[in-house]
Write a protein that holds these residues in place. Sequence first.
Motif, PDB file in Angstrom:
ATOM      1  N   PRO A  89       1.054  -3.535 -15.526  1.00 16.06           N
ATOM      2  CA  PRO A  89       0.253  -4.143 -15.296  1.00 16.06           C
ATOM      3  C   PRO A  89       0.141  -4.617 -14.272  1.00 16.06           C
ATOM      4  N   LEU A  90       1.425  -5.501 -13.983  1.00 11.61           N
ATOM      5  CA  LEU A  90       0.982  -6.494 -12.562  1.00 11.61           C
ATOM      6  C   LEU A  90       0.864  -5.376 -11.122  1.00 11.61           C
ATOM      7  N   PHE A  91       1.277  -4.685 -12.008  1.00 10.22           N
ATOM      8  CA  PHE A  91       2.074  -3.316  -9.968  1.00 10.22           C
ATOM      9  C   PHE A  91       0.741  -2.577 -10.452  1.00 10.22           C
ATOM     10  N   ASP A  92       0.581  -1.759 -10.992  1.00  9.11           N
ATOM     11  CA  ASP A  92      -0.755  -0.908 -10.760  1.00  9.11           C
ATOM     12  C   ASP A  92      -1.789  -1.385  -9.542  1.00  9.11           C
ATOM     13  N   SER A  93      -2.255  -1.915  -9.390  1.00  7.96           N
ATOM     14  CA  SER A  93      -3.099  -1.966  -7.947  1.00  7.96           C
ATOM     15  C   SER A  93      -2.106  -1.958  -7.164  1.00  7.96           C
ATOM     16  N   VAL A  94      -1.105  -2.637  -6.891  1.00 13.87           N
ATOM     17  CA  VAL A  94      -0.101  -3.030  -5.554  1.00 13.87           C
ATOM     18  C   VAL A  94       0.533  -1.162  -5.939  1.00 13.87           C
ATOM     19  N   PHE A  95       0.593  -0.576  -7.039  1.00  7.56           N
ATOM     20  CA  PHE A  95       1.098   1.023  -6.588  1.00  7.56           C
ATOM     21  C   PHE A  95       0.176   1.760  -5.988  1.00  7.56           C
ATOM     22  N   ARG A  96      -1.264   1.658  -6.464  1.00  7.60           N
ATOM     23  CA  ARG A  96      -2.441   2.547  -6.059  1.00  7.60           C
ATOM     24  C   ARG A  96      -2.713   2.221  -4.578  1.00  7.60           C
ATOM     25  N   ALA A  97      -2.663   0.661  -3.906  1.00  6.00           N
ATOM     26  CA  ALA A  97      -2.635   0.252  -2.476  1.00  6.00           C
ATOM     27  C   ALA A  97      -1.462   1.514  -1.912  1.00  6.00           C
ATOM     28  N   THR A  98      -0.348   0.831  -2.334  1.00  9.29           N
ATOM     29  CA  THR A  98       0.858   1.785  -1.475  1.00  9.29           C
ATOM     30  C   THR A  98       0.141   3.404  -1.145  1.00  9.29           C
ATOM     31  N   HIS A  99       0.533   4.250  -3.030  1.00 16.02           N
ATOM     32  CA  HIS A  99       0.263   5.785  -2.736  1.00 16.02           C
ATOM     33  C   HIS A  99      -0.894   5.588  -1.209  1.00 16.02           C
ATOM     34  N   ASN A 100      -1.646   4.828  -1.462  1.00 13.13           N
ATOM     35  CA  ASN A 100      -3.323   5.589  -0.088  1.00 13.13           C
ATOM     36  C   ASN A 100      -2.364   5.086   1.318  1.00 13.13           C
ATOM     37  N   ILE A 101      -1.639   4.162   1.272  1.00 15.04           N
ATOM     38  CA  ILE A 101      -0.916   3.972   2.591  1.00 15.04           C
ATOM     39  C   ILE A 101      -0.232   5.053   2.638  1.00 15.04           C
ATOM     40  N   LEU A 102       0.975   5.538   1.737  1.00 12.42           N
ATOM     41  CA  LEU A 102       1.684   6.234   1.676  1.00 12.42           C
ATOM     42  C   LEU A 102       0.921   7.898   2.017  1.00 12.42           C
ATOM     43  N   MET A 103      -0.503   8.274   1.184  1.00  8.53           N
ATOM     44  CA  MET A 103      -1.215   9.384   1.805  1.00  8.53           C
ATOM     45  C   MET A 103      -1.718  10.023   3.113  1.00  8.53           C
ATOM     46  N   GLY A 104      -1.037   8.582   3.951  1.00 12.68           N
ATOM     47  CA  GLY A 104      -1.650   9.096   5.307  1.00 12.68           C
ATOM     48  C   GLY A 104      -0.916   8.792   6.479  1.00 12.68           C
ATOM     49  N   TYR A 105       0.821   9.630   6.065  1.00 19.65           N
ATOM     50  CA  TYR A 105       1.215  10.357   7.009  1.00 19.65           C
ATOM     51  C   TYR A 105       1.823  11.903   6.593  1.00 19.65           C
ATOM     52  N   SER A 106       2.682  11.652   7.132  1.00 20.30           N
ATOM     53  CA  SER A 106       3.227  13.531   7.163  1.00 20.30           C
ATOM     54  C   SER A 106       4.284  13.453   6.261  1.00 20.30           C
ATOM     55  N   GLU A 107       4.819  14.594   5.914  1.00 20.63           N
ATOM     56  CA  GLU A 107       5.818  14.724   5.363  1.00 20.63           C
ATOM     57  C   GLU A 107       7.252  14.378   6.370  1.00 20.63           C
ATOM     58  N   GLN A 108       7.103  14.613   7.682  1.00 19.54           N
ATOM     59  CA  GLN A 108       8.151  14.214   8.168  1.00 19.54           C
ATOM     60  C   GLN A 108       8.249  12.707   9.010  1.00 19.54           C
TER      61      GLN A 108
END
Length: 161
Positions: free
Chosen positions: A116-135
Amino acid sequence: MSSDQRNHAVPQLTPLQQELLLELRQNSARAVMLHQLISEKLGLNATDHKCLDFLNSAGPVTAGRLAKLTGLTTGAVTNVIDRLEQAGYVTRDKDPNDRRRVVVKPTGRESETIPPLFDSVFRATHNILMGYSEQELRVILDFFKRCNAMTLEEMDKLKQD
């Protein structure tokens, strides 16, 4: 250390490399501070918390293996295990393959308190990662793998000095 001394310690960097190094330093410092805050909420220190994270990833391991995974000395790891055991996060069991050795394993308590202490961090990181291509992600992944290996090598050098 003056900036003149630092310039002699590393090769000349491009402005982009300098900016990236500055961001890496800031990211590292902020990660330490974030984990310190999380550790305090768990009643642990940051080293104990991160060792518990390694244990959760690696599964049951000996103290020697945990020392290798973390880059800490075996003496430091023994103290970490003592504190984690006292806090109810790990147990020590005999190694089924070698009864002279002890295996350290998480109790499962961390699976209730830490996520639970990392839920927000994981969501925010996921959002950042979505901005990059697979390459682009492959390049970033390679960079971090190489940085992680370098960090362990540098820790080994410091322990030998």
